[in-house]
Scaffold this motif. Sequence first.
Motif, mmCIF file in Angstrom:
data_model
loop_
_atom_site.group_PDB
_atom_site.id
_atom_site.type_symbol
_atom_site.label_atom_id
_atom_site.label_comp_id
_atom_site.label_asym_id
_atom_site.label_seq_id
_atom_site.Cartn_x
_atom_site.Cartn_y
_atom_site.Cartn_z
ATOM 1 N N THR A 98 15.122 1.468 -1.500
ATOM 2 C CA THR A 98 15.557 2.347 -0.414
ATOM 3 C C THR A 98 16.412 3.488 -0.940
ATOM 4 O OG1 THR A 98 15.553 0.460 1.091
ATOM 5 C CG2 THR A 98 16.753 2.399 1.810
ATOM 6 N N ARG A 99 17.408 3.151 -1.756
ATOM 7 C CA ARG A 99 18.333 4.180 -2.264
ATOM 8 C C ARG A 99 17.645 5.173 -3.190
ATOM 9 N NH1 ARG A 99 24.162 3.544 -2.415
ATOM 10 N NH2 ARG A 99 24.765 1.896 -0.992
ATOM 11 N N SER A 100 16.523 4.766 -3.814
ATOM 12 C CA SER A 100 15.806 5.683 -4.707
ATOM 13 C C SER A 100 14.599 6.310 -3.991
ATOM 14 C CB SER A 100 15.348 4.948 -5.965
ATOM 15 O OG SER A 100 14.346 3.996 -5.643
ATOM 16 N N ASN A 101 14.541 6.142 -2.669
ATOM 17 C CA ASN A 101 13.395 6.657 -1.889
ATOM 18 C C ASN A 101 12.059 6.223 -2.496
ATOM 19 O OD1 ASN A 101 15.001 8.117 0.031
ATOM 20 N ND2 ASN A 101 15.405 9.604 -1.584
ATOM 21 N N ARG B 83 17.144 10.270 -7.305
ATOM 22 C CA ARG B 83 17.939 10.198 -6.078
ATOM 23 C C ARG B 83 18.824 11.432 -5.987
ATOM 24 N NH1 ARG B 83 22.970 7.873 -4.333
ATOM 25 N NH2 ARG B 83 22.593 6.892 -2.329
ATOM 26 N N ASN B 84 18.791 12.121 -4.848
ATOM 27 C CA ASN B 84 19.667 13.279 -4.613
ATOM 28 C C ASN B 84 19.655 14.273 -5.775
ATOM 29 O OD1 ASN B 84 20.354 11.937 -2.274
ATOM 30 N ND2 ASN B 84 22.245 11.093 -3.102
ATOM 31 N N VAL C 214 24.847 4.464 -14.443
ATOM 32 C CA VAL C 214 24.308 3.674 -13.336
ATOM 33 C C VAL C 214 25.204 3.830 -12.105
ATOM 34 C CG1 VAL C 214 23.816 1.331 -12.540
ATOM 35 C CG2 VAL C 214 23.099 2.049 -14.819
ATOM 36 N N ALA C 215 26.519 3.699 -12.291
ATOM 37 C CA ALA C 215 27.459 3.828 -11.175
ATOM 38 C C ALA C 215 27.368 5.219 -10.544
ATOM 39 C CB ALA C 215 28.889 3.545 -11.652
ATOM 40 N N ASP C 216 27.312 6.249 -11.376
ATOM 41 C CA ASP C 216 27.222 7.629 -10.874
ATOM 42 C C ASP C 216 25.924 7.830 -10.091
ATOM 43 O OD1 ASP C 216 29.624 8.183 -12.079
ATOM 44 O OD2 ASP C 216 28.757 9.323 -13.748
ATOM 45 N N PHE C 217 24.838 7.300 -10.611
ATOM 46 C CA PHE C 217 23.539 7.517 -9.992
ATOM 47 C C PHE C 217 23.467 6.906 -8.599
ATOM 48 C CE2 PHE C 217 19.212 6.182 -9.022
ATOM 49 C CZ PHE C 217 18.540 7.393 -9.095
ATOM 50 N N TRP C 218 23.902 5.653 -8.436
ATOM 51 C CA TRP C 218 23.752 4.955 -7.161
ATOM 52 C C TRP C 218 24.828 5.313 -6.149
ATOM 53 C CZ3 TRP C 218 19.106 3.375 -6.524
ATOM 54 C CH2 TRP C 218 18.367 2.812 -7.564
ATOM 55 N N SER C 219 25.900 5.987 -6.569
ATOM 56 C CA SER C 219 27.003 6.289 -5.634
ATOM 57 C C SER C 219 26.597 7.355 -4.631
ATOM 58 C CB SER C 219 28.221 6.752 -6.399
ATOM 59 O OG SER C 219 27.936 7.944 -7.108
#
Length: 133
Positions: A65-68, A95-96, A128-133
Amino acid sequence: MPEMGAQENAALVRRGYEAFIAGDMDTLRDLFAEDAVWHVGGTGVLSGDKKGRDAVLSYFGELGTRSNGSMRVTVEDVAAGDRYTVGVQFSHAERNGKTLELRQVIVFSIVDGKVTEGTEMQEDTTAVADFWS
């Protein structure tokens, strides 16, 4: 039930990867113990322990979901020893306007033909933290 050998455990992990890549949650549900725990290190929004099969599957769904739906995992290797089975994967997601590309290792514990525990090891926890935030 007889103890599974390294070869059977590696085959089970490969089946799990195939199901994850195909988005086949029913097969994944069958491969996990009901009380399975999934550990995600780091300090990101998705970090922490997912306790129980439903929480683990929900986490997998959230990655999609978060990565469309752009999350792609390529299995590079699966190795099984006496206690653990290890999956080495290359992950790609978008993502974004950001792209995540890195190697991850997942350490699986398997008991009686079911995954009881998974521990994700990231090549770069900050990315990883930066990407999913």
